[in-house]
Design an enzyme around this catalytic site. Structure first.
Site, PDB file in Angstrom:
ATOM      1  N   GLN A   1      26.137  34.339  73.651  1.00 58.85           N
ATOM      2  CA  GLN A   1      25.713  33.116  72.963  1.00 58.85           C
ATOM      3  C   GLN A   1      26.524  32.849  71.697  1.00 58.85           C
ATOM      4  O   GLN A   1      26.494  31.745  71.167  1.00 58.85           O
ATOM      5  CB  GLN A   1      24.211  33.165  72.649  1.00 58.85           C
ATOM      6  CG  GLN A   1      23.364  33.013  73.919  1.00 58.85           C
ATOM      7  CD  GLN A   1      21.877  33.116  73.667  1.00 58.85           C
ATOM      8  OE1 GLN A   1      21.442  33.801  72.747  1.00 58.85           O
ATOM      9  NE2 GLN A   1      21.098  32.459  74.498  1.00 58.85           N
TER      10      GLN A   1
ATOM     11  N   GLY B   1      17.134  26.421  62.748  1.00 61.24           N
ATOM     12  CA  GLY B   1      17.018  25.614  63.970  1.00 61.24           C
ATOM     13  C   GLY B   1      18.211  24.692  64.162  1.00 61.24           C
ATOM     14  O   GLY B   1      18.076  23.587  64.683  1.00 61.24           O
TER      15      GLY B   1
ATOM     16  N   TYR C   1       8.602  37.936  63.300  1.00 58.48           N
ATOM     17  CA  TYR C   1       9.384  37.765  64.530  1.00 58.48           C
ATOM     18  C   TYR C   1       9.194  38.998  65.414  1.00 58.48           C
ATOM     19  O   TYR C   1       9.866  40.030  65.243  1.00 58.48           O
ATOM     20  CB  TYR C   1      10.873  37.557  64.230  1.00 58.48           C
ATOM     21  CG  TYR C   1      11.201  36.315  63.413  1.00 58.48           C
ATOM     22  CD1 TYR C   1      10.272  35.284  63.248  1.00 58.48           C
ATOM     23  CD2 TYR C   1      12.442  36.166  62.809  1.00 58.48           C
ATOM     24  CE1 TYR C   1      10.577  34.158  62.489  1.00 58.48           C
ATOM     25  CE2 TYR C   1      12.756  35.037  62.054  1.00 58.48           C
ATOM     26  CZ  TYR C   1      11.813  34.046  61.892  1.00 58.48           C
ATOM     27  OH  TYR C   1      12.126  32.936  61.149  1.00 58.48           O
TER      28      TYR C   1
ATOM     29  N   LEU D   1      20.371  24.470  66.276  1.00 57.73           N
ATOM     30  CA  LEU D   1      20.566  23.998  67.662  1.00 57.73           C
ATOM     31  C   LEU D   1      19.285  23.372  68.218  1.00 57.73           C
ATOM     32  O   LEU D   1      19.181  23.140  69.429  1.00 57.73           O
ATOM     33  CB  LEU D   1      21.016  25.157  68.557  1.00 57.73           C
ATOM     34  CG  LEU D   1      22.379  25.760  68.232  1.00 57.73           C
ATOM     35  CD1 LEU D   1      22.695  26.912  69.183  1.00 57.73           C
ATOM     36  CD2 LEU D   1      23.485  24.699  68.317  1.00 57.73           C
ATOM     37  N   CYS D   2      18.321  23.096  67.339  1.00 50.65           N
ATOM     38  CA  CYS D   2      17.038  22.512  67.764  1.00 50.65           C
ATOM     39  C   CYS D   2      16.450  23.324  68.939  1.00 50.65           C
ATOM     40  O   CYS D   2      16.142  22.782  70.001  1.00 50.65           O
ATOM     41  CB  CYS D   2      17.199  21.035  68.110  1.00 50.65           C
ATOM     42  SG  CYS D   2      15.618  20.164  68.021  1.00 50.65           S
TER      43      CYS D   2
ATOM     44  N   THR E   1      17.366  35.572  64.209  1.00 50.98           N
ATOM     45  CA  THR E   1      16.874  36.645  65.092  1.00 50.98           C
ATOM     46  C   THR E   1      15.424  36.457  65.534  1.00 50.98           C
ATOM     47  O   THR E   1      14.789  37.412  65.966  1.00 50.98           O
ATOM     48  CB  THR E   1      17.014  38.013  64.386  1.00 50.98           C
ATOM     49  OG1 THR E   1      16.111  38.019  63.261  1.00 50.98           O
ATOM     50  CG2 THR E   1      18.424  38.272  63.906  1.00 50.98           C
ATOM     51  N   TRP E   2      14.907  35.235  65.399  1.00 42.20           N
ATOM     52  CA  TRP E   2      13.516  35.006  65.828  1.00 42.20           C
ATOM     53  C   TRP E   2      13.357  35.365  67.318  1.00 42.20           C
ATOM     54  O   TRP E   2      12.471  36.149  67.698  1.00 42.20           O
ATOM     55  CB  TRP E   2      13.124  33.550  65.551  1.00 42.20           C
ATOM     56  CG  TRP E   2      11.705  33.207  65.890  1.00 42.20           C
ATOM     57  CD1 TRP E   2      10.708  34.084  66.244  1.00 42.20           C
ATOM     58  CD2 TRP E   2      11.120  31.905  65.908  1.00 42.20           C
ATOM     59  NE1 TRP E   2       9.540  33.387  66.473  1.00 42.20           N
ATOM     60  CE2 TRP E   2       9.758  32.059  66.280  1.00 42.20           C
ATOM     61  CE3 TRP E   2      11.610  30.623  65.652  1.00 42.20           C
ATOM     62  CZ2 TRP E   2       8.893  30.971  66.396  1.00 42.20           C
ATOM     63  CZ3 TRP E   2      10.743  29.545  65.760  1.00 42.20           C
ATOM     64  CH2 TRP E   2       9.401  29.714  66.124  1.00 42.20           C
TER      65      TRP E   2
HETATM   66  P1  NAP Z   1      18.087  27.484  67.212  1.00 40.79           P
HETATM   67  O1  NAP Z   1      19.079  28.269  66.462  1.00 40.79           O
HETATM   68  O2  NAP Z   1      18.075  26.031  67.063  1.00 40.79           O
HETATM   69  O3  NAP Z   1      18.176  27.800  68.774  1.00 40.79           O
HETATM   70  C1  NAP Z   1      18.198  29.120  69.229  1.00 40.79           C
HETATM   71  C2  NAP Z   1      18.234  29.158  70.732  1.00 40.79           C
HETATM   72  O4  NAP Z   1      19.303  28.357  71.238  1.00 40.79           O
HETATM   73  C3  NAP Z   1      18.535  30.531  71.269  1.00 40.79           C
HETATM   74  O5  NAP Z   1      17.411  31.368  71.270  1.00 40.79           O
HETATM   75  C4  NAP Z   1      19.056  30.228  72.652  1.00 40.79           C
HETATM   76  O6  NAP Z   1      17.951  29.981  73.519  1.00 40.79           O
HETATM   77  C5  NAP Z   1      19.807  28.930  72.412  1.00 40.79           C
HETATM   78  N1  NAP Z   1      21.235  29.207  72.246  1.00 40.79           N
HETATM   79  C6  NAP Z   1      21.853  29.784  71.197  1.00 40.79           C
HETATM   80  N2  NAP Z   1      23.177  29.888  71.418  1.00 40.79           N
HETATM   81  C7  NAP Z   1      23.406  29.384  72.631  1.00 40.79           C
HETATM   82  C8  NAP Z   1      24.554  29.224  73.429  1.00 40.79           C
HETATM   83  N3  NAP Z   1      25.761  29.620  73.017  1.00 40.79           N
HETATM   84  N4  NAP Z   1      24.425  28.639  74.650  1.00 40.79           N
HETATM   85  C9  NAP Z   1      23.214  28.239  75.088  1.00 40.79           C
HETATM   86  N5  NAP Z   1      22.073  28.374  74.389  1.00 40.79           N
HETATM   87  C10 NAP Z   1      22.175  28.938  73.169  1.00 40.79           C
HETATM   88  O7  NAP Z   1      16.600  27.942  66.896  1.00 40.79           O
HETATM   89  P2  NAP Z   1      15.911  29.090  66.084  1.00 40.79           P
HETATM   90  O8  NAP Z   1      16.287  30.435  66.610  1.00 40.79           O
HETATM   91  O9  NAP Z   1      14.478  28.725  66.008  1.00 40.79           O
HETATM   92  O10 NAP Z   1      16.495  28.922  64.606  1.00 40.79           O
HETATM   93  C11 NAP Z   1      17.531  29.740  64.124  1.00 40.79           C
HETATM   94  C12 NAP Z   1      16.979  30.812  63.199  1.00 40.79           C
HETATM   95  O11 NAP Z   1      16.389  30.205  62.052  1.00 40.79           O
HETATM   96  C13 NAP Z   1      15.848  31.670  63.784  1.00 40.79           C
HETATM   97  O12 NAP Z   1      16.318  32.636  64.713  1.00 40.79           O
HETATM   98  C14 NAP Z   1      15.266  32.227  62.526  1.00 40.79           C
HETATM   99  O13 NAP Z   1      16.078  33.276  62.040  1.00 40.79           O
HETATM  100  C15 NAP Z   1      15.323  31.019  61.593  1.00 40.79           C
HETATM  101  N6  NAP Z   1      14.074  30.214  61.590  1.00 40.79           N
HETATM  102  C16 NAP Z   1      13.361  30.165  60.443  1.00 40.79           C
HETATM  103  C17 NAP Z   1      12.171  29.461  60.384  1.00 40.79           C
HETATM  104  C18 NAP Z   1      11.392  29.416  59.098  1.00 40.79           C
HETATM  105  O14 NAP Z   1      10.240  28.980  59.098  1.00 40.79           O
HETATM  106  N7  NAP Z   1      11.974  29.845  58.006  1.00 40.79           N
HETATM  107  C19 NAP Z   1      11.711  28.770  61.506  1.00 40.79           C
HETATM  108  C20 NAP Z   1      12.482  28.797  62.679  1.00 40.79           C
HETATM  109  C21 NAP Z   1      13.672  29.528  62.690  1.00 40.79           C
HETATM  110  P3  NAP Z   1      17.833  30.804  74.899  1.00 40.79           P
HETATM  111  O15 NAP Z   1      18.107  32.235  74.541  1.00 40.79           O
HETATM  112  O16 NAP Z   1      16.464  30.550  75.393  1.00 40.79           O
HETATM  113  O17 NAP Z   1      18.893  30.224  75.789  1.00 40.79           O
END
Ligand code: NAP
Length: 338
Positions: free
Chosen positions: A284, A203, A57, A205-206, A20-21
């Site tokens: 998404q 991350g 967040y 999905l990077c 949910t970031w």
């Molecule tokens: P991620 O999951 O790699 O990517 C998320 C992004 O991918 C979304 O915001 C969206 O971007 C895109 N996306 C997702 N589903 C999609 C779909 N079906 N089609 C097209 N695009 C899609 O990155 P993340 O949000 O950074 O990482 C996941 C979670 O891990 C975070 O939300 C957070 O809860 C956690 N996290 C933790 C830390 C830590 O330090 N502990 C650091 C980073 C993240 P758009 O909305 O822009 O299209």
């Protein structure tokens, strides 16, 4: 949906965890609260009962959205992961994993989430300015008082986890891990497996690169972190997009799936117990079913390695996201270190 247990607790949650970031808006160019809450509810309908958030967040916004979205649901039907140890002041964020900070943060998080316990409470980043024993002792105290059900650490090295475990148990570890960011598999992943610590890969999905949506001319709005993410800058971006394209073609030919399903499946099949998938709108999560109930065999993993090596011989990591220590943040706000 597949579910996995966290050793040493009675938590059994979905292997896809909603990240949910981006819902908080900060560093993602803003977000729509109604869409975000609808995404959480869409996930719950699909059997995704695990949600990861953090106070930082959106400076409380993400936790508040989660709290409202789950308010009509029986508390035991959903598992909440949140964090402590990042402070914000005058528009700057910095690490603070002191006892005083954690004790303030837990009560703020419980209030925003409208609950009286957190399922997994992480130390968001190791804080080199606070003795590890102080941080660990505070987390152990929250566990024994029933405010949290499991202790997690995030972005910790093996050495830091060893140090922490002299004082308190670690049930879960949250490192960055995806097809393009593999640092975790050298030491952290094997250490967690050996020590019964559940891995929540973030991350997956990077930051959307592995979703299949990105194009060479995709533009990002406002403070979106992908404006400064090295992988989203040319000429590197072009190489990553080429790798995504090849991974997508491979997934379609072999499994009739897209690169998004492949990316989530790969994280789970590499040994992560849970894949954190960041979303901010319900559509998404449309393809969540496609990530479940199948697996990558050794031959497929080998072909994936070849695609990665061919396109990205020198991968770049996620280090650009690390928040500063307190004095670095103070110096930066005075313009001392740019
Ligand atoms: P991620 O999951 O790699 O990517 C998320 C992004 O991918 C979304 O915001 C969206 O971007 C895109 N996306 C997702 N589903 C999609 C779909 N079906 N089609 C097209 N695009 C899609 O990155 P993340 O949000 O950074 O990482 C996941 C979670 O891990 C975070 O939300 C957070 O809860 C956690 N996290 C933790 C830390 C830590 O330090 N502990 C650091 C980073 C993240 P758009 O909305 O822009 O299209």
């Amino acid at each position: 949906m597949e579910y996995a247990s966290i050793s040493g607790t009675d938590i059994r949650a979905s292997r896809v965890c909603i990240g949910t970031w981006a819902m908080g808006g900060w560093m993602w160019g803003g977000s729509d609260e109604m869409e975000a809450a609808a995404a959480i509810r869409a996930g719950l309908e699909k059997g995704v009962n695990f949600i990861d958030t953090a106070p930082v967040y959106g400076f409380g916004a993400s936790e508040e959205i989660v709290g409202k979205a789950i308010s009509g649901i029986a508390r035991e039907k959903v598992f909440i992961s949140t964090k402590a140890g990042i402070e914000w002041k005058d528009g700057r964020v910095f690490r603070n994993a002191s006892r005083e900070r954690i004790l303030k943060e837990i009560d703020d998080s419980l209030r925003r989430l409208m609950t009286d316990y957190i399922d997994i409470y992480h130390v968001h980043w190791p804080d080199p300015l606070v003795p590890m024993e102080e941080t660990a002792r505070t987390m152990a105290e929250l566990l024994s008082r029933g405010k949290i059900r499991a202790i997690g650490v995030s972005n910790f090295s093996v050495r830091q986890m060893d140090e922490f475990r002299k004082t308190a148990p670690i049930h879960a570890c949250q490192p960055p891990y995806n097809l393009f960011e593999r640092g975790t598999e050298k030491e952290v992943l094997p250490y967690c497996k050996q020590n019964g610590i559940a891995v929540l890969a973030y991350g997956s999905l990077c930051r959307g690169l592995l979703s299949g949506r990105m194009r060479p001319d995709t533009a990002f709005e406002g403070d979106d972190l992908r404006k400064i993410d090295p992988k989203f800058q040319q000429p590197l971006y072009g190489r990553y997009l080429k790798a995504v394209d090849e991974l997508d073609r491979f997934a379609r030919a072999r499994y009739q799936k897209g690169v998004l399903e492949l990316a989530i499946r790969w994280v789970l099949d590499q040994g992560a117990d849970f894949a954190l998938w960041g979303v901010r709108s319900p559509r998404q999560l449309d393809r969540v079913e496609g990530t479940m109930g199948w697996g990558l065999d050794a031959e497929a993993k080998k072909e994936i390695e070849e695609i990665l090596k061919r396109n990205i011989p020198s991968p770049t990591g996620p280090e650009f996201m690390a928040p500063p220590r307190a004095p670095e943040a103070a110096a930066a706000s005075k313009g001392e270190n740019g």
